[in-house]
Enzyme design. Structure first.
Site, mmCIF file in Angstrom:
data_model
loop_
_atom_site.group_PDB
_atom_site.id
_atom_site.type_symbol
_atom_site.label_atom_id
_atom_site.label_comp_id
_atom_site.label_asym_id
_atom_site.label_seq_id
_atom_site.Cartn_x
_atom_site.Cartn_y
_atom_site.Cartn_z
ATOM 1 N N LYS A 32 2.214 -3.365 7.264
ATOM 2 C CA LYS A 32 2.469 -3.526 5.831
ATOM 3 C C LYS A 32 3.906 -3.125 5.490
ATOM 4 O O LYS A 32 4.558 -3.764 4.646
ATOM 5 C CB LYS A 32 1.475 -2.706 5.005
ATOM 6 N N TYR A 56 -1.851 -0.490 11.013
ATOM 7 C CA TYR A 56 -2.025 -1.129 9.705
ATOM 8 C C TYR A 56 -0.839 -0.851 8.798
ATOM 9 O O TYR A 56 -0.196 -1.772 8.269
ATOM 10 C CB TYR A 56 -3.318 -0.652 9.042
ATOM 11 N N THR A 104 0.831 -1.204 0.000
ATOM 12 C CA THR A 104 0.000 0.000 0.000
ATOM 13 C C THR A 104 0.864 1.252 0.000
ATOM 14 O O THR A 104 2.009 1.225 0.485
ATOM 15 C CB THR A 104 -0.903 0.015 1.241
ATOM 16 N N ASP A 105 0.312 2.348 -0.502
ATOM 17 C CA ASP A 105 1.034 3.617 -0.438
ATOM 18 C C ASP A 105 1.085 4.171 0.980
ATOM 19 O O ASP A 105 1.863 5.087 1.267
ATOM 20 C CB ASP A 105 0.423 4.640 -1.394
ATOM 21 N N GLU A 106 0.292 3.600 1.879
ATOM 22 C CA GLU A 106 0.260 4.121 3.250
ATOM 23 C C GLU A 106 1.563 3.876 4.011
ATOM 24 O O GLU A 106 1.795 4.481 5.060
ATOM 25 C CB GLU A 106 -0.937 3.545 4.005
#
Length: 336
Positions: free
Chosen positions: A156, A152, A125-127
């Site tokens: 990741k 979260y 994810t870009d997060e």
């Protein structure tokens, strides 16, 4: 026949990828999914039984994973790793499932593909990059430093680091993609866009965190699937690719667009308690994906893709309706 093991293949993005594989390749697909609340058997009901096998199991269970990966013996067989706990609000209430699935599950899978020398593509994810200022012209690139801000995104990020370490230390044939926010059919109603769509469809007012200024870079899940397949088939081993479709919109802009699509006033919005540590802005620079692999989105127009998504939810209330009241009750208890 080529075999692809898709972890999390009954979830929102994973199930879309399964359908994409069936439409664009002759591969047979093994889906490994724990079938948590966010997964859906219905998303796989219409797939041909002779090409898709569903295995109900946990990616963190070594025996299950080793057994499935051991069966991938063809030179073009591969694993595509979608399985993840992915809801930020849930990670703030209880981070433990995120550590187990996202970190331990990825470790278990890496050990299996290392043992059996199977190609792996890891979905991230870009997060993991944290956030950008609202007025910053910059976008995330493959060289952006990691700066996760929630349990979260931290888990990741940890999974991404494991993949890179196993690729460098043990020669695992792996690639990574970091994608922006997805939207489209079969997404659980706890997520931002389907929550607002289903509120509006029921005649309720949509709910927006804070002032609604937070920006996300939206991509249709079909475009995510086509990008992943391009990376799986043509990506450079050891490389990371960012997936995005230039879909930056503030949360407020998205909700107003949904209201317009249903002929509702754009002012019919409830502004609710903001999420703790809410990232300001995500933005993806997908230049590497486009130039190296020639990928282009099929849904470059966010408004058109959103209209298709609204129509899909309007036609599938029987799928999302049973979960809706429970989701709204949980949000209401938090003032959201």
């Amino acid at each position: 026949m080529r075999q692809i093991l898709v972890t999390g293949g009954a979830g929102f993005i994973g199930s879309n990828f399964v359908h994409h594989l069936l439409q664009h390749t002759d591969a047979s697909v093994i889906v490994l999914d724990k079938l948590t609340y966010a997964a859906s058997r219905a998303a796989l009901e219409e797939v041909p039984a002779d090409r898709v096998r569903l295995v109900v199991g946990d990616v963190a269970e070594e025996a299950v994973v080793q057994g499935l990966v051991a069966g991938l013996t063809g030179p073009d067989d591969a694993v595509v790793h979608f399985a993840a706990e992915s809801h930020n609000d849930n990670s703030l209430r209880d981070p433990s499932p995120f550590v187990t699935t996202n970190i331990v599950g990825t470790f278990v899978l890496l050990e299996a593909v290392r043992r059996h020398d199977v190609r792996l593509h890891h979905i991230s994810t870009d997060e993991v990059y944290g956030d950008l200022e609202l007025d910053d012209p910059a976008k995330f690139t493959e060289s952006t430093a990691y700066r996760p801000s929630s349990p979260y995104s931290a888990t990741k990020a940890g999974a991404d680091h494991l993949v890179r370490a196993w690729q460098r230390s043990f020669g695992v044939r792996a690639t990574i993609s970091n994608c922006s926010n997805n939207y489209g059919p079969w997404q659980h109603v706890e997520k931002f866009i389907p929550r607002q769509i289903t509120n509006v469809l029921r005649g309720d007012r949509p709910k927006v965190y804070g002032a609604g200024a937070n920006v996300r870079d939206w991509i249709h899940t079909g475009d995510h699937s086509s990008a992943v397949l391009a990376i799986l088939e043509h990506g450079t081993i050891g490389a990371t690719y960012l997936i995005g479709a230039d879909g930056e919109r503030s949360n407020l802009e998205v909700v107003r667009a949904i209201l317009r699509l249903r002929d509702r006033s754009e002012d019919e919005i409830d502004f609710v308690t903001d999420r703790a540590g809410h990232d300001l802005r995500y933005a993806i620079d997908a230049t590497r994906l486009r130039t190296e692999l020639g990928w282009e989105p099929a849904y470059p127009d966010f408004d058109a893709g959103l209209a298709d998504t609204v129509r899909w939810y309007a036609e599938h209330e029987g799928w999302w309706g049973p979960a809706k009241d429970g989701v709204e009750s949980a949000y209401a208890a938090r003032g959201q």
